[in-house]
Design an enzyme around this catalytic site. Structure first.
Site, PDB file in Angstrom:
ATOM      1  N   GLU A 126       0.980  -1.151   0.060  1.00 13.86           N
ATOM      2  CA  GLU A 126       0.039   0.014  -0.110  1.00 13.86           C
ATOM      3  C   GLU A 126       0.985   1.232   0.040  1.00 13.86           C
ATOM      4  OE1 GLU A 126      -3.375  -0.423   3.142  1.00 13.86           O
ATOM      5  OE2 GLU A 126      -1.783  -1.588   3.809  1.00 13.86           O
ATOM      6  N   LYS A 128       2.101   4.697   1.553  1.00 12.48           N
ATOM      7  CA  LYS A 128       2.129   5.163   2.896  1.00 12.48           C
ATOM      8  C   LYS A 128       1.649   6.791   2.898  1.00 12.48           C
ATOM      9  CE  LYS A 128       5.499   5.602   6.739  1.00 12.48           C
ATOM     10  NZ  LYS A 128       5.288   6.974   7.164  1.00 12.48           N
ATOM     11  N   ASP A 130       0.911  10.251   3.820  1.00 12.67           N
ATOM     12  CA  ASP A 130       1.574  11.253   4.599  1.00 12.67           C
ATOM     13  C   ASP A 130       0.297  11.938   5.779  1.00 12.67           C
ATOM     14  OD1 ASP A 130       3.416  12.694   6.108  1.00 12.67           O
ATOM     15  OD2 ASP A 130       3.915  13.735   4.376  1.00 12.67           O
ATOM     16  N   TYR A 238      -5.593   0.897   7.070  1.00 13.48           N
ATOM     17  CA  TYR A 238      -4.380  -0.043   6.736  1.00 13.48           C
ATOM     18  C   TYR A 238      -4.574  -1.163   7.613  1.00 13.48           C
ATOM     19  CZ  TYR A 238      -2.125   2.309  10.638  1.00 13.48           C
ATOM     20  OH  TYR A 238      -1.793   3.023  11.857  1.00 13.48           O
ATOM     21  N   LYS A 324      10.992   4.106   2.167  1.00 13.11           N
ATOM     22  CA  LYS A 324      10.494   5.583   2.125  1.00 13.11           C
ATOM     23  C   LYS A 324      11.168   6.013   0.581  1.00 13.11           C
ATOM     24  CE  LYS A 324       9.131   7.546   5.123  1.00 13.11           C
ATOM     25  NZ  LYS A 324       9.844   7.951   6.450  1.00 13.11           N
ATOM     26  N   CYS A 418      10.779  48.933 -11.438  1.00  7.63           N
ATOM     27  CA  CYS A 418      10.766  47.555 -11.860  1.00  7.63           C
ATOM     28  C   CYS A 418      12.459  47.284 -12.313  1.00  7.63           C
ATOM     29  CB  CYS A 418      10.395  47.420 -13.486  1.00  7.63           C
ATOM     30  SG  CYS A 418      10.356  46.115 -14.174  1.00  7.63           S
ATOM     31  N   CYS A 421      13.053  47.361 -16.420  1.00  6.47           N
ATOM     32  CA  CYS A 421      12.667  48.605 -17.112  1.00  6.47           C
ATOM     33  C   CYS A 421      12.756  49.841 -16.408  1.00  6.47           C
ATOM     34  CB  CYS A 421      11.518  48.613 -17.914  1.00  6.47           C
ATOM     35  SG  CYS A 421      10.087  48.675 -16.850  1.00  6.47           S
ATOM     36  N   CYS A 448       4.576  45.976 -12.425  1.00  3.36           N
ATOM     37  CA  CYS A 448       5.123  47.072 -13.202  1.00  3.36           C
ATOM     38  C   CYS A 448       4.366  47.585 -14.129  1.00  3.36           C
ATOM     39  CB  CYS A 448       6.455  46.316 -13.973  1.00  3.36           C
ATOM     40  SG  CYS A 448       7.082  47.588 -15.506  1.00  3.36           S
ATOM     41  N   CYS A 454       8.078  47.313 -21.147  1.00  2.81           N
ATOM     42  CA  CYS A 454       8.995  46.575 -20.184  1.00  2.81           C
ATOM     43  C   CYS A 454       9.672  45.208 -20.849  1.00  2.81           C
ATOM     44  CB  CYS A 454       8.080  46.206 -19.065  1.00  2.81           C
ATOM     45  SG  CYS A 454       9.225  44.959 -17.818  1.00  2.81           S
TER      46      CYS A 454
END
Length: 787
Positions: A126, A128, A130, A238, A324, A418, A421, A448, A454
């Site tokens: 299965e 695992k 978290d 499980y 893991k 910015c 530019c 900006c 730009c």
């Protein structure tokens, strides 16, 4: 039978029905009734229980959230300890585990160290999850207690919270369950729910959770179960504390599933080391496509008899191990914060990190989203930070480690100009629309104001414009666009179509053939489908699907460019914010100039037509009134107003006496409506919106057209594997032309799955759910039949 007995019987029938529907929906992902039918049954049960409170039982579906908040959690001692699992981090660890259990089980005799104890042992596998480990106790089939793992011996009583998790049955299904059944598993939060919840928290200026595991743990440890009930939690078992439910681990899980307990759909039984490694690799490949976080795979000896023979160490069973995956979180140092400019001018902070290995990849950059996120994290340059990476998702900083902050740490500040530019940087204003009013607040994004002047915005806009899903201009990659912008040959998308042979051949890397190929590609792109062109324009919040919706419904660029937000909101999947973004884009003089310039350069849109016949007469007067969002006027009130006045003109002309004559219209609501309609701006907007509905044929006075539905209207198809005669994009396009929705994942709502070569988990999922599957040849035959 007495009246009370009759009521009891009705209550029991309703509870049984709802319990079965919950099982079909939450555990099997295969609902058998529409939501409306389920809601009707639930309301009926609520009504009966309100009328007969003495007949309410603890296992009733209406009792998922009840009672007052707790002042603290009580302690629960586990009858059977909840042990940890040993870990494997490499194939050698797994090989040692398989060899060890094989020697002790039905494999080679003990002492034959050179024998291969591989295929002799079956393992139940299965993913695992978290999440947070919990135990749930059922007595006589009814949920009576739930507890956290705690230290393995004693945990916290979280019964009131676990009862709110929708896929946890309050009463077991079927029969023959033991008098006491202790189920064990993980409570977790699906990724989609996690992201949606965090988005809500940000909107409320509350602190979002760092990851789904923290969110699940925090949600389960709420003293007020009503808060837990709002969190998108799920449970997956499980196993059980009892070892006598079946003779194997997999059979135990199947039995739990028959009793209504959710178990992993990814559970498999394999033989030996090779079977384990293949399953591990398969889950690793599919890890990023799952809607929940997993950090490895759990392998358990499948035979219960062998489990008992192998026994336990001090903290862990000898017959199970968790292999893991590489870690997705690591700690490193924030060396600097740089600011990048995107296609829409948004200024995004990017973390420059001391390089670190995360999930098998070296990470040196991470997203910081925006300045609000930096403030939430309390982030300073020089801080030690936790970096998280999930598959192909850009790594992000999730947490600061304040105890490691150096004395010379520096604050992070948004630049005033910015970085590309030098134009001014402004914070966006957030417009919230509710109950007919607009309120302004500061947004999280800084922009900006230089637009296409730009260079960074221009480059990003051009990259999007020429991309495969937009105008699909081959030969215009990032490096070539950089040259065009730096040499000032292109200052807007329209300038691409003004490029000459001399200008192109003068670029680095271009010769006669490549120059002609690029010019031919530009010429070939001048006849795009309307949806592609809309997507290429880069309208904020308008992705590929929304562009298709606009093209399919409103029919032409002319209609779309002048559509009011109130009109756009009647289209499928177009909400208020997106509607305003579309309207504002085309009302902007600069954007309008760019669009007109493109048309002057020879762009000829394909597939334009009229407003979709299905929209004709689709907006009722009642729905139109409801859209105003006047306080106190919902669907029923709007319907009464529409029936009473008949036309919008009469409603607009109504005085106080006219409104007071509307049946069951509260005085407070009538006053709010009167104030709304007396506002000159509101009246102008309402009249303009009605006029456009008339022009587009969507008005309630327009006769609806009963057109023939597309052959695949309402169906959801999924494409998986490799097709040899069509590209995935071509197949999707043909399906959408026939009215189907093409989805990326298989669920109980999927109609058909098309499986090409090397089809993987989607095909397996379709077979599990009994969904119709077509191979490529059958798919092509189906297309030919329907077209």
């Amino acid at each position: 039978m007495t009246a009370t007995d009759s009521i009891k019987q009705q209550l029991q029938q309703l509870r049984t029905q709802i319990l079965q529907h919950d099982y079909q929906y939450y555990v099997l992902d295969a609902p058998t009734v529409p939501d409306a039918e389920y809601d009707r049954l639930f309301r009926q049960l609520q009504q009966l229980e309100q009328e007969h409170p003495d007949l309410v039982t603890a296992d009733s579906p209406t009792r998922r959230v009840a009672g007052q908040p707790l002042s603290a959690f009580s302690q629960v001692r586990h009858a059977v300890p909840m042990l940890s699992l040993g870990n494997a981090f490499a194939e050698a660890d797994m090989q040692a585990f398989v060899q060890r259990v094989g020697l002790a089980g039905d494999g080679p005799v003990v002492g034959d160290l050179f024998a291969v104890a591989d295929a002799a042992v079956e393992f139940c596998c299965e993913p695992k999850l978290d999440g947070l480990a919990v135990s749930i106790l059922y007595r006589d089939g009814v949920l009576v207690q739930a507890a956290t793992r705690g230290d393995g011996t004693t945990g916290e009583d979280i019964t009131h919270n676990v009862r709110t998790i929708r896929n946890v049955p309050l009463r077991l299904l079927g029969t023959s369950w033991p008098d006491e059944l202790e189920v064990r598993g993980e409570v977790y939060m699906p990724l989609a729910g996690f992201e949606a919840m965090n988005e809500r928290l940000r909107e409320e200026n509350a602190k979002p959770f760092a990851n789904p595991r923290n969110a699940a743990a925090g949600s389960l440890r709420q003293l007020d179960a009503r808060i837990t009930a709002t969190r998108p939690l799920k449970f997956c078992s499980y196993g059980s504390a009892s070892s006598d439910l079946a003779d194997s681990q997999s059979a135990t899980l199947e039995q739990l599933k028959r009793w209504g307990i959710p178990v992993s759909p990814e559970m498999r039984v394999v033989s030996g080391l090779q079977g384990c490694l293949e399953y591990y690799r398969d889950m690793g490949e599919r890890r990023d496509r799952l809607d929940y976080e997993i950090d490895g795979v759990v392998f358990k000896v499948n035979s219960v008899e062998q489990q008992q023979e192998l026994g336990f160490r001090a903290r862990e069973p000898r017959w199970a191990i968790a292999y893991k995956f590489p870690a997705r979180e690591e700690i490193t140092v924030l060396q600097a914060v740089e600011f990048q400019v995107g296609r829409t001018g948004a200024i995004t902070p990017v973390a420059r990190l001391q390089p670190v290995q995360v999930g098998g990849v070296t990470v040196s950059n991470a997203t910081l989203h925006n300045m609000d996120e930096i403030q939430r994290l309390g982030l300073m340059v020089g801080d030690s930070v936790i970096v998280r990476r999930a598959g192909d998702v850009i790594p992000k900083v999730t947490q600061v480690v304040p105890e490691r902050r150096p004395a010379d740490a520096r604050a992070v500040e948004m630049p005033q100009q910015c970085p590309e530019c030098g134009a001014d940087v402004e914070r966006t204003q957030l417009v919230r629309r509710s109950k007919g009013r607009e309120t302004l607040s500061e947004g999280a994004i800084w922009r900006c104001v230089g637009r296409l002047s730009c260079p960074a915005q221009l480059k990003q806009a051009l990259l999007h414009f020429v991309s495969r899903k937009a105008m699909e201009i081959d030969g215009l990659g990032e490096k070539i666009l950089d040259q065009l912008v730096e040499r000032q040959l292109v200052q807007s998308p329209a300038d691409l179509y003004r490029l000459t042979h001399e200008q192109v051949i003068g670029l680095d890397g271009f010769a006669e053939l490549s120059t002609q190929n690029l010019l031919d590609a530009l010429a070939a792109s001048k006849q795009p489908e309307l949806a592609r062109f809309l997507f290429a324009l880069g309208i904020p919040d308008v992705g590929e699907e929304t562009a298709k919706t606009l093209a399919r419904t409103l029919g032409s660029l002319h209609n779309i460019s002048r559509a009011l937000p109130q009109t756009l909101m009647w289209l499928p999947d177009v909400g208020a914010e997106v509607a305003h973004e579309i309207h504002n884009f085309f009302q902007d003089a600069h954007n309008s100039s760019v669009v007109q310039d493109l048309l002057r350069c020879g762009i000829r849109l394909q597939g334009e037509g009229e407003v979709a016949a299905g929209l004709r007469g689709s907006v009722s007067l009642a729905a139109f009134i409801e859209q105003w969002q006047v306080s106190g006027i919902a669907r029923t009130g709007a319907q009464r107003l529409a029936e009473h006045f008949g036309t919008l003109d009469k409603l607009l002309a109504a005085d106080w006496l006219d409104l007071s004559a509307v049946p069951r219209l509260p005085e407070k609501t009538a006053r709010a409506l009167r104030e709304y309609l007396q506002d000159e701006q509101n009246r102008t907007q309402v009249q303009a919106a009605e006029q456009q509905l008339l022009e587009f044929g969507m008005h309630w006075s327009c006769e609806a057209v009963q057109g023939e539905a597309a052959p695949l209207e309402g169906q959801t198809w999924v494409l998986t594997g490799t097709l040899s005669q069509l590209t995935r994009s071509e197949a999707k396009q043909q399906l959408e032309a026939l009215g189907a929705k093409v989805a990326g994942s298989v669920s109980a709502k999927t109609s058909v799955v098309v499986a090409g070569e090397a089809a993987g988990s989607k095909l397996a999922r379709a077979q599990e759910l009994g969904i119709r599957v077509l191979d490529e040849e059958q798919f092509l035959q189906e297309l030919a039949r329907l077209q």
